[in-house]
Scaffold this motif. Structure first.
Motif, PDB file in Angstrom:
ATOM      1  N   TRP A 132       0.841  -1.193   0.000  1.00 26.90           N
ATOM      2  CA  TRP A 132       0.000   0.000   0.000  1.00 26.90           C
ATOM      3  C   TRP A 132       0.874   1.240   0.000  1.00 26.90           C
ATOM      4  O   TRP A 132       1.921   1.275   0.663  1.00 26.90           O
ATOM      5  CB  TRP A 132      -0.888   0.020   1.238  1.00 26.90           C
ATOM      6  N   LYS A 133       0.450   2.275  -0.748  1.00 26.96           N
ATOM      7  CA  LYS A 133       1.149   3.561  -0.727  1.00 26.96           C
ATOM      8  C   LYS A 133       0.283   4.609  -1.420  1.00 26.96           C
ATOM      9  O   LYS A 133      -0.238   4.360  -2.509  1.00 26.96           O
ATOM     10  CB  LYS A 133       2.502   3.456  -1.438  1.00 26.96           C
ATOM     11  N   ASP A 134       0.142   5.752  -0.774  1.00 30.65           N
ATOM     12  CA  ASP A 134      -0.561   6.892  -1.362  1.00 30.65           C
ATOM     13  C   ASP A 134      -1.969   6.540  -1.834  1.00 30.65           C
ATOM     14  O   ASP A 134      -2.424   6.983  -2.889  1.00 30.65           O
ATOM     15  CB  ASP A 134       0.237   7.471  -2.527  1.00 30.65           C
ATOM     16  N   GLY A 135      -2.664   5.718  -1.048  1.00 33.44           N
ATOM     17  CA  GLY A 135      -4.041   5.385  -1.360  1.00 33.44           C
ATOM     18  C   GLY A 135      -4.241   4.338  -2.424  1.00 33.44           C
ATOM     19  O   GLY A 135      -5.378   4.065  -2.828  1.00 33.44           O
ATOM     20  N   GLU A 136      -3.147   3.722  -2.874  1.00 30.77           N
ATOM     21  CA  GLU A 136      -3.272   2.704  -3.930  1.00 30.77           C
ATOM     22  C   GLU A 136      -2.028   1.819  -3.916  1.00 30.77           C
ATOM     23  O   GLU A 136      -1.554   1.419  -2.870  1.00 30.77           O
ATOM     24  CB  GLU A 136      -3.467   3.381  -5.293  1.00 30.77           C
ATOM     25  N   ASN A 137      -1.547   1.429  -5.105  1.00 30.44           N
ATOM     26  CA  ASN A 137      -0.340   0.594  -5.238  1.00 30.44           C
ATOM     27  C   ASN A 137      -0.489  -0.758  -4.543  1.00 30.44           C
ATOM     28  O   ASN A 137       0.487  -1.348  -4.094  1.00 30.44           O
ATOM     29  CB  ASN A 137       0.894   1.318  -4.713  1.00 30.44           C
ATOM     30  N   GLU A 138      -1.712  -1.271  -4.490  1.00 29.61           N
ATOM     31  CA  GLU A 138      -1.974  -2.511  -3.753  1.00 29.61           C
ATOM     32  C   GLU A 138      -1.774  -3.746  -4.618  1.00 29.61           C
ATOM     33  O   GLU A 138      -2.421  -3.913  -5.651  1.00 29.61           O
ATOM     34  CB  GLU A 138      -3.405  -2.514  -3.205  1.00 29.61           C
ATOM     35  N   ILE A 139      -0.882  -4.601  -4.157  1.00 28.02           N
ATOM     36  CA  ILE A 139      -0.726  -5.953  -4.684  1.00 28.02           C
ATOM     37  C   ILE A 139      -0.951  -6.911  -3.526  1.00 28.02           C
ATOM     38  O   ILE A 139      -0.291  -6.805  -2.488  1.00 28.02           O
ATOM     39  CB  ILE A 139       0.679  -6.190  -5.278  1.00 28.02           C
ATOM     40  N   ASP A 140      -1.874  -7.844  -3.667  1.00 29.47           N
ATOM     41  CA  ASP A 140      -2.139  -8.829  -2.630  1.00 29.47           C
ATOM     42  C   ASP A 140      -1.386 -10.108  -2.960  1.00 29.47           C
ATOM     43  O   ASP A 140      -1.779 -10.860  -3.861  1.00 29.47           O
ATOM     44  CB  ASP A 140      -3.639  -9.126  -2.538  1.00 29.47           C
ATOM     45  N   THR A 141      -0.274 -10.341  -2.245  1.00 32.08           N
ATOM     46  CA  THR A 141       0.436 -11.605  -2.416  1.00 32.08           C
ATOM     47  C   THR A 141      -0.486 -12.756  -2.060  1.00 32.08           C
ATOM     48  O   THR A 141      -0.472 -13.794  -2.719  1.00 32.08           O
ATOM     49  CB  THR A 141       1.705 -11.623  -1.558  1.00 32.08           C
ATOM     50  N   PHE A 142      -1.297 -12.569  -1.028  1.00 30.05           N
ATOM     51  CA  PHE A 142      -2.380 -13.526  -0.762  1.00 30.05           C
ATOM     52  C   PHE A 142      -3.382 -12.910   0.194  1.00 30.05           C
ATOM     53  O   PHE A 142      -3.072 -12.048   1.002  1.00 30.05           O
ATOM     54  CB  PHE A 142      -1.850 -14.845  -0.173  1.00 30.05           C
ATOM     55  N   GLU A 143      -4.617 -13.379   0.082  1.00 23.11           N
ATOM     56  CA  GLU A 143      -5.648 -13.231   1.101  1.00 23.11           C
ATOM     57  C   GLU A 143      -6.239 -14.620   1.315  1.00 23.11           C
ATOM     58  O   GLU A 143      -6.313 -15.428   0.377  1.00 23.11           O
ATOM     59  CB  GLU A 143      -6.743 -12.276   0.650  1.00 23.11           C
ATOM     60  N   TYR A 144      -6.673 -14.879   2.549  1.00 23.77           N
ATOM     61  CA  TYR A 144      -7.183 -16.219   2.863  1.00 23.77           C
ATOM     62  C   TYR A 144      -8.370 -16.108   3.812  1.00 23.77           C
ATOM     63  O   TYR A 144      -8.390 -15.260   4.711  1.00 23.77           O
ATOM     64  CB  TYR A 144      -6.086 -17.053   3.528  1.00 23.77           C
ATOM     65  N   HIS A 145      -9.362 -16.974   3.583  1.00 20.55           N
ATOM     66  CA  HIS A 145     -10.542 -17.076   4.445  1.00 20.55           C
ATOM     67  C   HIS A 145     -10.798 -18.559   4.723  1.00 20.55           C
ATOM     68  O   HIS A 145     -10.965 -19.344   3.776  1.00 20.55           O
ATOM     69  CB  HIS A 145     -11.771 -16.469   3.769  1.00 20.55           C
ATOM     70  N   PRO A 146     -10.876 -18.972   5.989  1.00 20.64           N
ATOM     71  CA  PRO A 146     -11.051 -20.385   6.295  1.00 20.64           C
ATOM     72  C   PRO A 146     -12.336 -21.013   5.768  1.00 20.64           C
ATOM     73  O   PRO A 146     -12.420 -22.241   5.655  1.00 20.64           O
ATOM     74  CB  PRO A 146     -11.010 -20.428   7.832  1.00 20.64           C
ATOM     75  N   ASP A 147     -13.354 -20.189   5.434  1.00 20.25           N
ATOM     76  CA  ASP A 147     -14.568 -20.781   4.883  1.00 20.25           C
ATOM     77  C   ASP A 147     -14.354 -21.257   3.445  1.00 20.25           C
ATOM     78  O   ASP A 147     -15.166 -22.032   2.926  1.00 20.25           O
ATOM     79  CB  ASP A 147     -15.742 -19.801   4.956  1.00 20.25           C
ATOM     80  N   ASN A 148     -13.267 -20.822   2.805  1.00 15.11           N
ATOM     81  CA  ASN A 148     -12.792 -21.394   1.539  1.00 15.11           C
ATOM     82  C   ASN A 148     -11.442 -22.038   1.839  1.00 15.11           C
ATOM     83  O   ASN A 148     -10.393 -21.478   1.517  1.00 15.11           O
ATOM     84  CB  ASN A 148     -12.646 -20.314   0.460  1.00 15.11           C
ATOM     85  N   PRO A 149     -11.441 -23.201   2.481  1.00  8.75           N
ATOM     86  CA  PRO A 149     -10.239 -23.688   3.159  1.00  8.75           C
ATOM     87  C   PRO A 149      -9.054 -24.004   2.261  1.00  8.75           C
ATOM     88  O   PRO A 149      -7.919 -24.052   2.750  1.00  8.75           O
ATOM     89  CB  PRO A 149     -10.730 -24.945   3.873  1.00  8.75           C
ATOM     90  N   HIS A 150      -9.276 -24.245   0.977  1.00 10.80           N
ATOM     91  CA  HIS A 150      -8.176 -24.635   0.089  1.00 10.80           C
ATOM     92  C   HIS A 150      -7.893 -23.592  -0.981  1.00 10.80           C
ATOM     93  O   HIS A 150      -7.288 -23.901  -2.008  1.00 10.80           O
ATOM     94  CB  HIS A 150      -8.499 -25.982  -0.569  1.00 10.80           C
ATOM     95  N   LEU A 151      -8.302 -22.327  -0.735  1.00  8.69           N
ATOM     96  CA  LEU A 151      -8.227 -21.286  -1.760  1.00  8.69           C
ATOM     97  C   LEU A 151      -7.459 -20.067  -1.265  1.00  8.69           C
ATOM     98  O   LEU A 151      -7.668 -19.604  -0.140  1.00  8.69           O
ATOM     99  CB  LEU A 151      -9.638 -20.878  -2.174  1.00  8.69           C
ATOM    100  N   LEU A 152      -6.575 -19.547  -2.122  1.00  7.45           N
ATOM    101  CA  LEU A 152      -5.903 -18.274  -1.902  1.00  7.45           C
ATOM    102  C   LEU A 152      -6.389 -17.267  -2.936  1.00  7.45           C
ATOM    103  O   LEU A 152      -6.530 -17.603  -4.116  1.00  7.45           O
ATOM    104  CB  LEU A 152      -4.385 -18.419  -2.039  1.00  7.45           C
ATOM    105  N   GLU A 153      -6.622 -16.039  -2.502  1.00  6.41           N
ATOM    106  CA  GLU A 153      -6.967 -14.949  -3.410  1.00  6.41           C
ATOM    107  C   GLU A 153      -5.697 -14.176  -3.747  1.00  6.41           C
ATOM    108  O   GLU A 153      -4.978 -13.718  -2.851  1.00  6.41           O
ATOM    109  CB  GLU A 153      -7.990 -14.025  -2.755  1.00  6.41           C
ATOM    110  N   LEU A 154      -5.406 -14.037  -5.043  1.00  7.48           N
ATOM    111  CA  LEU A 154      -4.203 -13.379  -5.536  1.00  7.48           C
ATOM    112  C   LEU A 154      -4.648 -12.203  -6.396  1.00  7.48           C
ATOM    113  O   LEU A 154      -5.353 -12.402  -7.387  1.00  7.48           O
ATOM    114  CB  LEU A 154      -3.363 -14.354  -6.362  1.00  7.48           C
ATOM    115  N   SER A 155      -4.229 -10.972  -6.057  1.00  5.71           N
ATOM    116  CA  SER A 155      -4.820  -9.811  -6.727  1.00  5.71           C
ATOM    117  C   SER A 155      -3.795  -8.724  -7.030  1.00  5.71           C
ATOM    118  O   SER A 155      -2.944  -8.403  -6.198  1.00  5.71           O
ATOM    119  CB  SER A 155      -5.933  -9.193  -5.873  1.00  5.71           C
ATOM    120  N   ASN A 156      -3.934  -8.143  -8.217  1.00  9.51           N
ATOM    121  CA  ASN A 156      -3.210  -6.952  -8.629  1.00  9.51           C
ATOM    122  C   ASN A 156      -4.228  -5.835  -8.757  1.00  9.51           C
ATOM    123  O   ASN A 156      -5.061  -5.834  -9.670  1.00  9.51           O
ATOM    124  CB  ASN A 156      -2.508  -7.208  -9.969  1.00  9.51           C
TER     125      ASN A 156
END
Length: 244
Positions: A132-156
């Motif tokens: 994160w920087k200056d309100g943007e520049n977000e890259i998500d190396t991963f997000e995880y939620h246990p209700d989707n136990p085998h899934l990673l969210e990867l986002s640019n």
């Protein structure tokens, strides 16, 4: 909570190691260097600095919620005596960011960031490694939620692209997994346990840079279930390393 296997040596995943060397790391083998290396009581990514109900989060940041023992950082969340602006009960939880720190470390185009984490099992847990920087520049190396136990969210979120990566063998609650992203000019590439799992083909551009954030958020229930009990909810990290 401690690591279940010997601590990894600081060598990048073979697929991306060529031409890079270890530039910066947090091995969690000493107490958190609050103020110098990390800040844990605020981030500009949160509307109110230490909390952000706008993003469907119950977080109320508290540095004491990140502790280190035997080379592992543990993030522990529990109900707080605060009410968010939307009327929801807040949860004290932990966040590490290089933003506002004396060191002020930033990743930049071409860097590879990698972490080894133990994914949480507690309902409502929402861990992530992101920038994160200056309100943007977000890259998500991963997000995880246990209700989707085998899934990673990867986002640019810089040049929009995303993927849902599913792997029942590597990704599961209470399991250790190594996750990394290479912030390429023309493509961000994501790696799980050393294997590339997504190449977005959009990248971050030539002049991108951002602060690192590693944290445990709590979902407020809009997209994923909110915590179902009094807690605590935990998440653990073995290391965070950047190669350039």
């Amino acid at each position: 909570m401690t690591a279940d296997s010997a601590k990894s040596t600081p060598t990048a995943s073979p697929a991306i190691a060529t031409g890079r060397s270890l530039l910066w790391s947090e091995e969690f083998d000493t107490p958190i260097a609050w103020g110098a290396k990390w800040v844990g009581d605020r981030t500009s990514a949160y509307r109110y600095g230490n909390h952000n109900p706008d993003d469907n989060k119950l977080d109320w940041l508290s540095p004491g919620r990140v502790t280190v023992s035997e080379g592992v950082a543990v993030f522990t969340a529990a109900p707080a005596g605060h009410t968010l602006e939307n009327g929801e009960q807040a949860w004290h939880t932990g966040l590490l960011t290089t933003e506002y720190s004396a060191e002020g470390f930033e990743v930049r185009t071409g860097d590879y960031a990698e972490t080894r984490v133990k994914l949480p099992s507690g309902t409502g847990a929402w861990p992530a490694l992101w920038t994160w920087k200056d309100g943007e520049n977000e890259i998500d190396t991963f997000e995880y939620h246990p209700d989707n136990p085998h899934l990673l969210e990867l986002s640019n979120h810089v040049n929009h692209a995303c993927a849902y990566h599913t792997d029942a063998d590597a990704i599961a609650p209470d399991e250790w997994v190594t996750i990394g992203s290479c912030y390429g000019e023309h493509s961000v590439d994501w790696y799980v346990n050393g294997e590339r799992v997504f190449r977005d083909g959009t990248g971050v551009g030539a002049d991108w840079s951002a602060y690192l954030i590693l944290n445990l958020s709590l979902s407020a229930g809009r997209h994923h279930p909110a915590p179902s009990g009094p807690g605590p909810v935990t998440f653990a990290a073995d290391y965070l390393r950047v190669y350039r």
